[in-house]
Scaffold this active site. Structure first.
Site, short mmCIF file in Angstrom:
data_model
loop_
_atom_site.label_atom_id
_atom_site.label_comp_id
_atom_site.label_asym_id
_atom_site.label_seq_id
_atom_site.Cartn_x
_atom_site.Cartn_y
_atom_site.Cartn_z
N CYS A 188 61.39 -35.21 -9.53
CA CYS A 188 62.45 -34.74 -9.87
C CYS A 188 62.78 -34.98 -11.15
O CYS A 188 63.91 -35.05 -11.74
CB CYS A 188 63.52 -35.14 -9.00
SG CYS A 188 63.11 -34.84 -7.55
N LYS A 247 72.42 -39.19 -2.41
CA LYS A 247 71.32 -38.40 -1.94
C LYS A 247 70.48 -39.69 -1.59
O LYS A 247 69.94 -40.35 -2.56
CB LYS A 247 70.92 -37.74 -2.83
CG LYS A 247 69.26 -36.97 -2.31
CD LYS A 247 69.15 -35.89 -3.48
CE LYS A 247 67.81 -35.28 -3.18
NZ LYS A 247 67.41 -34.33 -4.15
N ARG A 302 60.09 -40.86 -3.58
CA ARG A 302 61.18 -40.57 -4.45
C ARG A 302 62.21 -41.80 -4.28
O ARG A 302 63.36 -41.79 -4.61
CB ARG A 302 62.12 -39.33 -4.06
CG ARG A 302 61.12 -38.06 -4.16
CD ARG A 302 61.96 -36.91 -4.53
NE ARG A 302 61.81 -35.54 -4.17
CZ ARG A 302 60.72 -34.80 -4.42
NH1 ARG A 302 59.96 -35.44 -5.35
NH2 ARG A 302 60.50 -33.87 -4.09
N LYS A 359 73.81 -36.45 1.40
CA LYS A 359 72.68 -36.01 1.94
C LYS A 359 71.46 -36.95 2.34
O LYS A 359 71.58 -37.69 1.37
CB LYS A 359 72.20 -34.99 0.96
CG LYS A 359 70.79 -34.28 1.06
CD LYS A 359 70.53 -33.35 -0.11
CE LYS A 359 69.09 -33.07 0.09
NZ LYS A 359 68.55 -32.97 -1.29
N SER A 415 67.03 -29.72 5.74
CA SER A 415 65.92 -28.67 6.32
C SER A 415 65.28 -29.58 7.78
O SER A 415 65.45 -28.95 8.81
CB SER A 415 64.81 -28.45 5.53
OG SER A 415 64.22 -29.54 4.81
#
Ligand code: PBG
Length: 317
Positions: A122, A187, A209, A240, A266
């Protein structure tokens, strides 16, 4: 133990529920790919396909009939970049969607580069280190393309410090003061993003990440992260994944006074989808339960892969 007289009557249960819930408090993610080939299903994500543009437009039209009109767009372009990111396909999607549906829908654009970078990360790396300045410049430029194409809202999801401030400044300078920013403000690095990364073709090509997404064990730094994006100028905040973050919501709201939403991601959605396919749970009942828990925890809005079915799942048709 005394019987609970309130719980024994449906009308009284409704009367005493401290959660009220409107359809517009649900946001429906939508994946649109550049390729014109048939839309593909995404393992675990049910009706959420990787749509080609035409099918996506048809899908949105159907969703609107069910009063689902708040969308979070994830564009999936063909090409990967290292520098000079070209988002012209995404511009085309935004223009097309807004030409077709105008202000009947609210179109949020997820702002990240993980599905555009060769690395699948990202951010941009220089000499193997995260290059914050380059990443900020690159993503702010992309945000500007989105805004100029007609995006209604920008949702920075990269966990890059400064991104909200940079995007806010850019929007204000370009007479886009009205465009809100919904920050993915707390997040966590998570195992529950699997189906998404499959759809967005955004799995990291090296490492993970954890350098820029939060550590699930640390509550205070997760709250601090939301506070800092609020200070940068985010209008809306978000935690999240969903179920692993509910303890943060009301603390963040109390400290920032901003609306705080939750992203039921998801992998969490896929859990319900797959269990129900195996007839181990009832899909609608389980989804309602999770939404109710988010509302109970103080979530103002919910990003959910089942938003388009909310009429059936939650609102009695
Ligand atoms: C982009 C982004 C991700 C998700 C939303 N925006 C992937 C990630 O952070 O790895 C995940 C959403 C989901 O799993 O439903 N950075």
């Amino acid at each position: 133990m005394k019987i609970n007289r309130i719980l024994s009557n449906e009308i009284l249960r409704n009367m005493c529920s401290d959660t009220a819930f409107l359809k517009d408090q649900l946001i429906q993610p939508i994946f649109i790919k550049e390729s014109n080939e048939n839309s593909n299903s995404i393992p675990g994500l049910g009706k959420n396909k990787l749509f080609n543009l035409n099918d996506a437009l048809k899908r949105i039209e159907k969703d609107l009939k069910k009063e689902c009109r708040n969308f979070l767009l994830f564009p999936v372009q063909n090409e990967k970049f290292e520098n000079d990111f070209n988002v012209s396909f995404t511009e085309k999607i935004i223009i097309n969607i807004k030409e077709n549906f105008g202000s009947d829908i609210f179109l949020w654009l997820d702002l990240c580069i993980c599905s555009l970078t060769k690395s699948g990360h990202c951010c941009i790396f220089t000499n193997e280190k995260i290059d914050i300045n380059k990443s900020l410049k690159c993503m702010t430029k992309i945000a500007s393309s989105y805004a100029n194409s007609g995006a209604d809202g920008i949702a920075p999801s990269s966990m890059t410090p400064g991104i909200v401030k940079n995007v806010r400044n850019m929007l204000d300078k370009n007479s886009k003061e009205n465009i809100p920013i919904m920050s993915y403000s707390s997040k966590f690095a998570s195992n529950f993003y699997g189906p998404f990364r499959e759809a967005a073709d955004s799995a990291p090509q090296f490492g993970d990440r954890k350098q820029y997404q939060l550590d699930v064990r640390s509550k205070e730094s997760a709250i601090a992260s939301s506070i800092s994006y609020a200070k940068e100028g985010a209008d809306l905040l978000m935690v999240k994944p969903g179920l692993t973050s509910i303890d943060l919501i009301s603390d963040i709201h109390t400290k920032t006074k901003k609306p705080v939403g939750v992203y039921h991601v998801s992998g969490e959605y896929a859990g319900i989808e797959i269990l129900s396919q195996k007839k181990l749970i009832n899909f609608d009942a389980a989804m309602s339960e999770v939404w109710d828990a988010f509302k109970r925890a103080g979530a103002q809005f919910i990003i959910s892969y089942a938003a388009r079915d909310a009429s059936r799942i939650y609102f009695n048709g």
